[in-house]
Design a protein around this motif. Sequence first.
Motif, PDB file in Angstrom:
ATOM      1  N   THR A  15     -35.768 -10.943  -6.766  1.00 52.86           N
ATOM      2  CA  THR A  15     -34.697 -10.499  -5.879  1.00 52.86           C
ATOM      3  C   THR A  15     -34.044 -11.697  -5.185  1.00 52.86           C
ATOM      4  OG1 THR A  15     -36.169  -8.632  -5.445  1.00 52.86           O
ATOM      5  CG2 THR A  15     -34.191  -8.823  -4.061  1.00 52.86           C
ATOM      6  N   ASP A  68     -38.198  -3.930  -3.721  1.00 57.88           N
ATOM      7  CA  ASP A  68     -38.056  -5.385  -3.839  1.00 57.88           C
ATOM      8  C   ASP A  68     -36.988  -5.922  -2.891  1.00 57.88           C
ATOM      9  OD1 ASP A  68     -36.374  -3.967  -5.830  1.00 57.88           O
ATOM     10  OD2 ASP A  68     -35.645  -5.960  -6.331  1.00 57.88           O
ATOM     11  N   HIS A  69     -36.247  -5.008  -2.251  1.00 57.42           N
ATOM     12  CA  HIS A  69     -35.241  -5.416  -1.268  1.00 57.42           C
ATOM     13  C   HIS A  69     -35.684  -5.149   0.169  1.00 57.42           C
ATOM     14  CE1 HIS A  69     -32.112  -6.044  -4.408  1.00 57.42           C
ATOM     15  NE2 HIS A  69     -32.983  -5.287  -5.064  1.00 57.42           N
ATOM     16  N   ASN A 129     -28.532  -4.670  -6.048  1.00 55.46           N
ATOM     17  CA  ASN A 129     -28.758  -4.308  -7.450  1.00 55.46           C
ATOM     18  C   ASN A 129     -27.550  -3.838  -8.260  1.00 55.46           C
ATOM     19  OD1 ASN A 129     -31.446  -4.933  -7.399  1.00 55.46           O
ATOM     20  ND2 ASN A 129     -32.137  -2.826  -7.070  1.00 55.46           N
ATOM     21  N   HIS A 142     -30.149 -10.227  -8.421  1.00 48.96           N
ATOM     22  CA  HIS A 142     -31.286 -10.926  -9.030  1.00 48.96           C
ATOM     23  C   HIS A 142     -30.852 -12.172  -9.803  1.00 48.96           C
ATOM     24  CE1 HIS A 142     -34.517  -7.908  -8.254  1.00 48.96           C
ATOM     25  NE2 HIS A 142     -33.463  -7.123  -8.099  1.00 48.96           N
TER      26      HIS A 142
END
Length: 349
Positions: free
Chosen positions: A90, A139-140, A238, A279
């Motif tokens: 990320t 993941d954020h 994303n 990413h």
Amino acid sequence: MKTSMRNSILLLPLLSACTGSTAGSTAGDGEDAQAFPACDEEFTVTEANPTLPWTPDAITLTSRELAPGVFVVYDRNADEYGPAGIPLATSGGFVIGDDGVLLVETMINRQLFCQMIDLVRAQTDKPVLYAINTSYHGDHNFGNAYLPEEVAVVQHERTAAHIAAHFEADIAFMEAAFGADQGIAETARVDADILVSDAGWSVDLGGLEVEARYHGFGQTEGDLFVYVPAARVLWTGNPLIAEAPAIPWLLDGRATDVRATLAAVKASLPADAIVVPGHSHPLTSAGFDWSVDYLDTLVGEVQAALDGGETLEEAQASVTMDAFHGYALWDWIHTTINVPKTYSELGGG
Ligand SMILES: [Zn+2]
């Protein structure tokens, strides 16, 4: 601490903590410098697991100043891996104003969160005031659990609602995708302090304004795009994963809406904007084009398959889109997620 759960979690690995120096240990001259006790504990560093898209505890983050006070944070392999279609950790960043710091994303686990804090502390001792999460994907935002209590977490209101309802499921998804031995489940749910509507939100950090923009369905129903107008820097989260040959991850479907949102975001930007994808390393606004073209072609070819009476399995075999190959996760993302989601949404059984 943002939740009471965190206290018990943090006590577990204390044997690895060193001298007990906590508050004030990172700042040279502050009387009450902001402490990140979670980052006083040792990190686990592992070898990359080749069966995972990327391995959180094998990642090294780096930062770069894009404009005065505006820093991107990204996987140090991005310059090599991004153009090669290899998945990356990320990306995020931080913005330093006269009053304090705003974080963009808090990463997937404690190790990566603390790397990010170290990158902030290499630039400033000013307090972190805000953390914006662009997405409900862990993941954020799983690093929110390691923020001091006074940091205001900023999320779209539908992202906050999704996290409230699906937090455990997202931990399970993230462990399945990025490893059950990566400290992912150490996190704890943190309720957002500032809920952003579709009208967006902005804050003046003291000489530098940051906006959290909503442009429509990007990958989820609550994607925020973070923009610093004075620097013409945009974080996409994303909806734009990376440059070509990476393709959108349509985990929540809606290819046509994602296409429209990406095109609208690009159209909203000045020609010289710097675009930080979810990413990879910073791009120009032309970085949107590959994903938009992919989505146009995907919708067109799946529709043609439906018009030709193909079953889903036949469509998965026929919608190969050879001109868009190159992403290491193509077979998973394109064939088993994007084609079936789009087939179903266009009316396929
Ligand atoms: Zn992500």
